[in-house]
Every structure is written in structure tokens, then in C-alpha cells.
Design a protein around this motif. Structure first.
Motif, PDB file in Angstrom:
ATOM      1  N   ALA B  94     104.788  -6.065   7.506  1.00  0.00           N
ATOM      2  CA  ALA B  94     103.944  -5.706   8.641  1.00  0.00           C
ATOM      3  C   ALA B  94     103.817  -6.849   9.638  1.00  0.00           C
ATOM      4  O   ALA B  94     102.731  -7.281  10.008  1.00  0.00           O
ATOM      5  N   LEU B  95     104.965  -7.366  10.065  1.00  0.00           N
ATOM      6  CA  LEU B  95     104.971  -8.404  11.093  1.00  0.00           C
ATOM      7  C   LEU B  95     105.458  -7.799  12.407  1.00  0.00           C
ATOM      8  O   LEU B  95     106.319  -6.926  12.402  1.00  0.00           O
ATOM      9  N   ALA B  96     104.897  -8.268  13.514  1.00  0.00           N
ATOM     10  CA  ALA B  96     105.420  -7.889  14.823  1.00  0.00           C
ATOM     11  C   ALA B  96     106.578  -8.830  15.130  1.00  0.00           C
ATOM     12  O   ALA B  96     106.373 -10.012  15.400  1.00  0.00           O
ATOM     13  N   ASP B  97     107.809  -8.309  15.050  1.00  0.00           N
ATOM     14  CA  ASP B  97     109.000  -9.151  15.111  1.00  0.00           C
ATOM     15  C   ASP B  97     109.146  -9.930  16.409  1.00  0.00           C
ATOM     16  O   ASP B  97     109.819 -10.942  16.455  1.00  0.00           O
ATOM     17  N   ASN B  98     108.542  -9.401  17.483  1.00  0.00           N
ATOM     18  CA  ASN B  98     108.737 -10.032  18.784  1.00  0.00           C
ATOM     19  C   ASN B  98     107.771 -11.190  19.026  1.00  0.00           C
ATOM     20  O   ASN B  98     107.879 -11.870  20.021  1.00  0.00           O
ATOM     21  N   LEU B  99     106.814 -11.383  18.114  1.00  0.00           N
ATOM     22  CA  LEU B  99     105.838 -12.461  18.292  1.00  0.00           C
ATOM     23  C   LEU B  99     106.145 -13.611  17.333  1.00  0.00           C
ATOM     24  O   LEU B  99     106.832 -13.428  16.332  1.00  0.00           O
ATOM     25  N   LEU B 107      97.021 -12.092  14.124  1.00  0.00           N
ATOM     26  CA  LEU B 107      97.000 -10.794  14.793  1.00  0.00           C
ATOM     27  C   LEU B 107      95.745 -10.004  14.418  1.00  0.00           C
ATOM     28  O   LEU B 107      95.459  -9.786  13.240  1.00  0.00           O
ATOM     29  N   GLY B 108      95.005  -9.605  15.431  1.00  0.00           N
ATOM     30  CA  GLY B 108      93.757  -8.878  15.203  1.00  0.00           C
ATOM     31  C   GLY B 108      92.559  -9.794  15.003  1.00  0.00           C
ATOM     32  O   GLY B 108      91.422  -9.336  14.973  1.00  0.00           O
ATOM     33  N   GLU B 110      92.458 -13.176  16.638  1.00  0.00           N
ATOM     34  CA  GLU B 110      92.874 -14.319  17.430  1.00  0.00           C
ATOM     35  C   GLU B 110      91.735 -15.313  17.623  1.00  0.00           C
ATOM     36  O   GLU B 110      90.574 -14.926  17.730  1.00  0.00           O
ATOM     37  N   ASP B 120      96.350 -20.183  22.131  1.00  0.00           N
ATOM     38  CA  ASP B 120      97.609 -20.286  21.386  1.00  0.00           C
ATOM     39  C   ASP B 120      97.790 -21.647  20.742  1.00  0.00           C
ATOM     40  O   ASP B 120      98.288 -21.746  19.621  1.00  0.00           O
ATOM     41  N   MET B 123      95.794 -21.909  17.595  1.00  0.00           N
ATOM     42  CA  MET B 123      96.359 -21.072  16.530  1.00  0.00           C
ATOM     43  C   MET B 123      97.636 -21.689  15.975  1.00  0.00           C
ATOM     44  O   MET B 123      97.885 -21.645  14.774  1.00  0.00           O
ATOM     45  N   GLU B 124      98.448 -22.268  16.887  1.00  0.00           N
ATOM     46  CA  GLU B 124      99.676 -22.899  16.391  1.00  0.00           C
ATOM     47  C   GLU B 124      99.341 -24.101  15.514  1.00  0.00           C
ATOM     48  O   GLU B 124      99.972 -24.317  14.474  1.00  0.00           O
TER      49      GLU B 124
END
Lengths: 429, 254
Positions: B94-99, B107-108, B110, B120, B123-124
Motif C-alpha cells: 500500500a505505497l503510493a509509487d509516485n511519492l 501519508l495521512g 503529514e 517535507d 518529514m525527510e
């Protein structure tokens, strides 16, 4: 990878573009745009790249470009909106009727200063409401967006017809017309001021993002690369303002303006149009939409849902409500485009926005938005709109017959997507 | 057994769920104690994943009751599950491949700055911190997760599950796509999480691995519970018999 802050020479395999960290796809699009512009400039004996034509090109692009930014969100979430041209027509009809008929008489006299603003507010509300309704049909009733908006294409085009009895409504309020382009520009001085402020804001943004990276010990690009990027941005903004400021108002127009005020045009007096308000509006939309896409939860969820709808759902994202929001944003932008489009014409016509849905989708797709979802940028869509408009008006200037124009534009759309597919295959993303 | 260890962390009581005419889960009860790993075994389509998705909020059960630490709770969606500190590592990840990794990890949930904007950089930084612990070889922080290897993607999904102080962890075939080395890494992680007193539901096909990692095993067949056994008291053949024939081993059948 070797850190290149101290010694750029330490990483010889990084070429110039990599050190500058410029998106190669953006570079490709700008390159394509420059080629189109240069070719037409040669074919028209230098008439294409005059300040006057660049001015016209920008104001012709605004309406489609504003909607294209919203279409990016729609396509990124794996939907499509075929109704934007018709929605624009309905919003335009509502705004035209509000300021010339519905609000006039009993409530306010014609020409009342509040009229245009009330009309715009009304149009925006209608746009958001219709967009949200589309989103509800798609998100909660799970009707495919293609069908909902295909129906919308017919429905809203004819609701607009119904509202105006098919008549052309105009002339629109003069304040309202200022959003159309040539009848509302900032003039030389204010254009420079806006350009200066925009440059400062861009440089501040660059500096801040670098500082944030350093504070978290993330790799940053070398200072010289940062300086080059800053110089390109500053040069781009100020160059654009300079071009617009070089388009001088023709002498007879000035004469008429002075006559209207009971004065005589002084000898040697010149004035320039400068930045059109509609272009300023587009820039504001672009900035806001980019911030939404990159810096808000809404934007993050839009891209996550486009990348993997199931994962988004399992992460607790309410993807149905998200669909409503995305379509509501699209509706809002359609209404905004309706202001620009009808103001540019100075009246509402029955066929306003016809075929805009195709131009808007084409602009988003040429700008690198993938129909498979999850990928797309706001600046790409705007550049896409600019390329489309350049092709169209360039061919018109060269004197290409109308059917050939459309054949070329259609072919370019298909080729552009093919090139994009090849690019993705090569870069592997 | 229940008395000796106090209140279970999770009680799934008489859960049923049907899709169309098919009873995917039929009156199944399983419980889970803190610091315990319960394996869920069964054929494809036995109903393991469906049962567990009622707990993770992906599905809504038709009948039954879920208790967390003795309190009955309602779980209607993944957000409810997360609010009860239930985290899930899905088989599909359940990963968003484009992120990128950080965007997926948060995700959800943040991290935002004072203006409500997604932060960002913060989070990084957090992602780099937890990855340094879970998978020190992980370096691709700015690439979309589609550019990562299977093991790296798995570590992003695991990091997402353990970052937010999970108390109950659901792992749906966490090692299915992994090489031996990465499988070993997951095994060590499960041991560490056990020591931190988490309760773990582990869905797995590999009986050998279940024997190694789990304390108890619940076996399902055709949507029904065959039985729950202590893995130390049964052989691998006993477990196979339960999975294939749906029979509880004779020495345990009281």
C-alpha cells in the motif's frame, strides 16, 4: 553520491543540468516552445516575436491556462473533465445576466460599482457548486467521470443557452472588462514594481529552501548553481515585464483617452500597456495551485490517490471527499476563466468556451500530465497551453487555412504524448 | 491461559463478513496478548486477510465484536484503526509509487508547520532517522518508491507501521517478496517489537517461519477457524494437517 557543496569537481559525472537540478522535462518543453516561436518568427518575417504579438499571445492563453491548472488535479486523480468549456459558458452566462439584468433595476442601477464584483462572486459560487456536484456524482455515486462530464458537456452548454435565451449579452461592465486583457493593464511603472516584487519573492523562496536543507543537513547544490538558477529566474521575470512594457499604446488610442478627459495629447508622450491584469490573475492562480500541489495535505493526497488509490484509502484518506474537492476547484477555475474569456470579448456569447475542454486537456497532457494518474505539474500545464496557443496563432499569422491549423494541432498533441512516453521509458519514471 | 496473562490486547469475537453470497469469514474468534506474535495460517482464500482487514479498518464486518484492552471499539475505516494504535503492513505494501519514502511514511499523518503547510524537510529528517535504525543501507530518500527494490519498499512500509508508536501490528506476508537476508531482518525486527510489548498478527504461508516467529498459530479454512494452537506443542505436520484437512491434531483435541 559525493557531496558537492565544497568541491563540484569531486563529482565529475554530474553534468551542468544535473548540478543545476533543473527538471529536464521542463527544459524540453521550454525548448519546444522556443523552437515553435523561432520558426514562426522566421515564417512571419519577424512579426511573431514582437512585443505586440507576445502581449496578445499571453492574453489569449490565460483562459485555457487557468483551467489547465485545475485539469492537472483532475487527471492526476485519474479522472477527466469534458465539461469545462460548457461550465465556463454557464458561469459566463450567469455573470453576464447578473450584471446586465438580474441585479439591475430593482436592486442596483446599471453601472453601480458593486455590480461587477457581485456578478463575479455569483459566477464563482455557481462554478464551485456545479464542480462539487460533478465530484459528488463521481466520488460518492461512483459514476465514471468521463460519463458525468460528458453529460455535463451537453447539460451546461444548454443551461447557458437557456439562461440567456441564446442571445449575446453585452456590453459588460467596464470594471469587469478590465479582467479581459488589453482593456485592463498595469501600465509601465506598476508592471516594473510587480516584476520586482515577484523576483524578490522567488529569490527569497530559493534562499529559504536552501537554508531549510542546510538546517537538516541535507545535500544542497553548489552556490554557483544556485546563483545561475536565481539569475535565470530573475532574468526571465524582468525580461517578460520588459517585453510587455515595450508594447506601446498606439498614438490614436492615447489621443482618444486624453480627449475623453478633455485634454490634449502632449507632444512626444508615450505610454506602454505593461502587464495585463488577466496575466497577473493567471500568475496568481499558478502560484496558489503550485503551493496547493506541493505544500498542502490536499495536494499530497491528490498525488497519493493518483499514484495508488487503494493505498490512499488505507492511509485514512477520504478519497470520495477528495474527488468532490478536486472537481470543486475545477469548477472555481472554470468560473475564473469565464471572467477572463467574456471580459476579453466584452460580451457573453452563446458559443463561448466551445471546444475549450479539448484545448484544456491537451494543454495539461502536453505539459506532462499522465492520464494514468499520479504525475503532473502546474507549470507544465501552463506551458502546454502556451505552446498550443502559439501554434494556433502562429499558423493564423502565417496564413494557414483553418482546417490545416486544426489538423496540425491535433497531430502535435498525439506526437507530444508519444515523445513523453519515450522520455519516460528512457528515464524510467 | 487467558487468566495468567490478564486482559488480551485484542479480542476478535465471533467475526463474520460476507461478499455477495460468499461467507469469507464465518464466526471466527481470535485474541492477541501484549508481547505475543499470533500467526494466521490457511490456504489462499481461507479468509485470513479478510479477517485481519476488519481489524485494520479496510473492511467493515457484518457481525461480531472487537475489543481492545477489554473495551469494545468500533472500527469503520483505517483512520479509526490508527487511532487505536493499530498499524498494518499490507501484502501489497500500500505505497503510493509516485511519492518518495517520506511522503509515504507520513501519508495521512503529514507533519505540518505553523502555517499548516506540509513540512517535507522535517518529514525527510524523521525518515532518515528511522531508516538509519531499520535499514541503514537505505539511501534513496528523494526518489519515488517505484524506483526502490522490493526490500527497500518493504522497509518503507515497515517504517510507516512502527514509526507511530503502534501497539498492535498486523503483518500480511511481510517476507513474501524478500530475499533471505531481508527476511532475516524482518525476523529480527519482529523479535525486537515483541520485546517492546507489541502484539503482532502475522499472516504467513511459510509454516517453518511461523513455527520460528510465532507464539501461537490460528488456522483458518474456508472462512472458519480450525483451531488456535501453541506452536511449541505442534509439529509442522500437525499444522499442515490443520491447513489442508481442517483437523485439529489428536493430541490437542480434548
Amino acid at each position: 553520491m559525493a557531496e558537492s557543496t565544497q568541491a563540484p569537481a569531486a563529482a565529475p559525472r554530474r553534468n551542468l543540468i544535473q548540478s543545476l537540478e533543473i527538471d529536464t522535462r521542463l527544459l524540453g518543453m521550454i525548448g519546444a516552445f522556443i523552437i515553435v516561436a523561432l520558426v514562426f518568427n522566421v515564417l512571419t518575417d519577424g512579426r511573431f516575436l514582437t512585443p505586440r504579438n507576445i502581449f496578445n499571445l499571453t492574453i489569449q492563453t490565460v483562459s485555457v491556462a487557468i483551467m489547465a491548472t485545475g485539469m492537472v488535479f483532475i487527471i492526476v486523480t485519474r479522472h477527466i473533465d469534458l465539461s469545462v468549456g460548457s461550465l465556463l459558458a454557464t458561469c459566463s452566462a450567469v455573470m453576464a445576466m447578473l450584471q446586465t439584468d438580474w441585479l439591475v433595476g430593482g436592486l442596483l442601477p446599471l453601472g453601480h460599482p458593486a455590480l461587477p464584483w457581485l456578478a463575479i462572486a455569483g459566477g464563482l459560487c455557481v462554478g464551485v457548486a456545479i464542480g462539487a456536484f460533478h465530484g459528488w456524482l463521481v466520488g460518492y455515486l461512483t459514476i465514471p467521470a468521463f460519463i458525468v462530464t460528458l453529460g455535463g458537456l451537453l447539460v451546461w452548454r444548454n443551461v447557458a443557452w437557456f439562461l440567456t435565451n441564446g442571445q449575446t449579452i453585452g456590453p459588460l461592465d467596464e470594471t469587469f472588462q478590465a479582467f479581459g486583457g488589453i482593456s485592463g493593464t498595469l501600465g509601465e511603472q506598476w508592471s516594473w514594481i510587480v516584476g520586482g516584487l515577484a523576483t524578490l519573492a522567488a529569490l527569497w523562496g530559493l534562499w529559504r529552501s536552501r537554508r531549510t536543507k542546510i538546517s537538516h543537513d541535507f545535500p544542497v547544490k553548489p552556490l554557483w548553481a544556485e546563483a545561475v538558477v536565481a539569475a535565470i529566474i530573475a532574468g526571465g521575470i524582468m525580461g517578460f515585464i520588459w517585453i510587455l512594457n515595450s508594447y506601446e499604446i498606439p498614438g490614436r488610442v492615447l489621443e482618444r483617452e486624453f480627449e475623453a478627459r478633455g485634454e490634449v495629447l502632449p507632444e512626444g508622450f508615450t505610454a506602454a500597456y505593461g502587464l495585463p491584469i488577466s496575466v497577473l490573475l493567471l500568475i496568481a492562480v499558478a502560484v496558489v495551485m503550485t503551493v496547493v500541489a506541493q505544500r498542502t495535505r490536499l495536494g499530497r493526497y491528490i498525488f497519493a490517490t493518483g499514484g495508488n488509490p487503494d493505498a490512499a484509502e488505507l492511509s485514512g484518506i477520504n478519497t470520495r471527499l477528495l474527488t468532490v474537492k478536486v472537481f470543486a476547484v475545477m469548477g472555481f477555475l472554470c468560473a475564473l476563466s469565464a471572467v477572463v474569456a467574456s471580459a476579453r470579448l466584452s460580451f457573453h456569447s452563446n458559443d463561448i468556451g466551445t471546444l475549450d475542454e479539448l484545448r484544456v486537456i491537451a494543454a495539461a497532457v502536453i505539459g506532462g500530465t499522465a492520464l494514468s494518474g499520479g504525475v503532473g505539474t502546474i507549470y507544465g500545464a501552463i506551458l502546454g497551453a502556451l505552446i498550443m496557443q502559439s501554434l494556433q496563432s502562429g499558423m493564423a499569422m502565417v496564413g494557414v487555412d483553418a482546417p490545416y491549423q486544426n489538423i496540425v494541432v491535433g497531430a502535435v498533441l498525439v506526437v507530444a504524448v508519444f515523445v513523453d512516453i519515450l522520455y519516460r521509458r528512457r528515464t524510467g519514471d | 491461559m487467558a487468566d495468567a496473562r490478564g486482559t488480551p490486547l485484542v479480542e476478535l469475537n465471533n467475526i463474520s463478513i460476507a461478499f455477495g453470497g460468499i461467507q469469507a469469514v464465518d464466526d471466527v474468534s481470535v485474541d492477541l496478548y501484549p508481547g505475543e506474535v499470533v500467526g494466521l495460517l490457511g490456504h489462499n482464500g481461507a479468509g485470513k486477510s479478510t479477517l485481519i482487514k476488519c481489524l485494520s479498518g479496510a473492511y467493515r464486518m457484518d457481525k461480531g465484536e472487537i475489543r481492545i484492552k477489554g473495551q469494545p471499539v468500533t472500527i469503520n475505516n483505517p483512520r479509526d484503526a490508527r487511532s487505536h494504535h493499530i498499524e498494518t503492513i499490507y501484502q501489497t505494501l500500500a505505497l503510493a509509487d509516485n511519492l518518495d519514502a517520506a511522503a509515504n511514511l507520513f501519508l495521512g499523518r503529514e507533519l505540518v508547520n505553523a502555517l499548516g503547510m506540509v513540512d517535507d524537510a522535517a518529514m525527510e529528517a524523521e525518515t532518515r532517522r528511522i531508516m538509519g535504525r531499520l535499514n541503514p543501507n537505505f539511501k534513496k530518500f528523494n526518489a519515488p518508491v517505484s524506483a526502490l527494490s522490493g526490500g527497500q519498499r518493504q522497509s518503507v512500509a515497515i517504517a510507516r507501521a512502527v514509526y507511530f508508536n503502534a501497539q498492535i501490528l498486523i503483518m500480511d506476508e511481510p517476507t513474501a517478496a524478500l530475499g533471505p537476508q531481508e527476511t532475516q531482518m524482518v525476523a529480527e525486527l519482529i523479535d525486537e517489537l515483541k520485546r517492546q510489548n507489541l502484539g503482532i498478527f502475522l499472516i504467513d504461508h511459510d509454516i517453518h517461519q511461523v513455527k520460528q516467529l510465532c507464539d501461537r498459530a490460528a488456522v483458518m479454512k474456508n472462512g472458519q477457524l480450525v483451531g488456535v494452537v501453541n506452536v511449541d506443542e505442534v509439529s509442522e505436520d500437525d499444522l499442515l494437517g490443520m491447513i489442508i484437512l481442517g483437523k485439529t491434531p489428536e493430541h490437542l483435541a480434548a
